[in-house]
Design a protein around this motif. Structure first.
Motif, PDB file in Angstrom:
ATOM      1  N   UNK A   2       0.826  -1.199   0.000  1.00  0.00           N
ATOM      2  CA  UNK A   2       0.000   0.000   0.000  1.00  0.00           C
ATOM      3  C   UNK A   2       0.865   1.255   0.000  1.00  0.00           C
ATOM      4  N   UNK A   3       0.344   2.286  -0.643  1.00  0.00           N
ATOM      5  CA  UNK A   3       0.992   3.592  -0.628  1.00  0.00           C
ATOM      6  C   UNK A   3       0.452   4.403   0.534  1.00  0.00           C
ATOM      7  N   UNK A  19       1.832  14.687  -4.420  1.00  0.00           N
ATOM      8  CA  UNK A  19       1.889  14.658  -2.962  1.00  0.00           C
ATOM      9  C   UNK A  19       3.271  15.118  -2.516  1.00  0.00           C
ATOM     10  N   UNK A  20       3.386  15.618  -1.294  1.00  0.00           N
ATOM     11  CA  UNK A  20       4.697  16.009  -0.774  1.00  0.00           C
ATOM     12  C   UNK A  20       5.637  14.810  -0.763  1.00  0.00           C
ATOM     13  N   UNK A  21       5.110  13.643  -0.428  1.00  0.00           N
ATOM     14  CA  UNK A  21       5.899  12.411  -0.451  1.00  0.00           C
ATOM     15  C   UNK A  21       4.945  11.224  -0.470  1.00  0.00           C
ATOM     16  N   UNK A  22       5.481  10.109  -0.935  1.00  0.00           N
ATOM     17  CA  UNK A  22       4.728   8.856  -0.945  1.00  0.00           C
ATOM     18  C   UNK A  22       5.623   7.789  -0.340  1.00  0.00           C
ATOM     19  N   UNK A  24       6.174   3.791   0.409  1.00  0.00           N
ATOM     20  CA  UNK A  24       5.837   2.434   0.011  1.00  0.00           C
ATOM     21  C   UNK A  24       6.816   1.517   0.734  1.00  0.00           C
ATOM     22  N   UNK A  25       6.315   0.727   1.662  1.00  0.00           N
ATOM     23  CA  UNK A  25       7.211  -0.096   2.476  1.00  0.00           C
ATOM     24  C   UNK A  25       8.110   0.809   3.301  1.00  0.00           C
TER      25      UNK A  25
END
Length: 128
Positions: A2-3, A19-22, A24-25
């Protein structure tokens, strides 16, 4: 996987469809930051040193909102409208990062959003 979208008021709001950041893991992809003051959403005034510091401060705020720090950055991309400022980036970067430094690229570009002189994005891996 999931993000997870990372957002903080300590850095400028996104000025586009990103987005400002994403996260993942354990990996966080930090979007490009220009020298916008998060409170006013205007470019900082003054010399290039103030622009570079504001960009690092913005990246730091997003990194911390994601649960990390600039020391977790593994890749940094620097975009400059004038590569003559590259030594200044090195000088100021040494105030924000300690060894071992992240991998990095410096790219000369014709222009940046809002007339900024510098933009940086990063990839961060969080410690488990």
């Amino acid at each position: 996987m999931a993000k997870q979208i990372i957002q903080t008021n300590q850095a400028p709001k996104a000025i586009g469809t990103y987005s400002q950041a994403v996260k993942v893991g354990d990996t966080v992809y930090l979007s490009g930051q220009i020298p916008l003051d998060p409170a006013t959403m205007t470019l900082v005034e003054g010399g290039m040193d103030l622009q570079i510091r504001r960009v690092f401060d913005n990246l730091k705020a997003v990194a911390e909102a994601a649960g990390g720090s600039l020391q977790d950055v593994v890749k940094l991309n620097v975009f400059l409208t004038d590569l003559a400022h590259f030594p200044l980036v090195n000088e100021i970067m040494a105030e924000y990062f300690t060894e071992p430094y992240p991998a990095r690229a410096a790219i000369g570009v014709a222009s940046l959003p809002r007339g900024a002189g510098v933009e940086m994005d990063a990839i961060m891996v969080l410690a488990k």
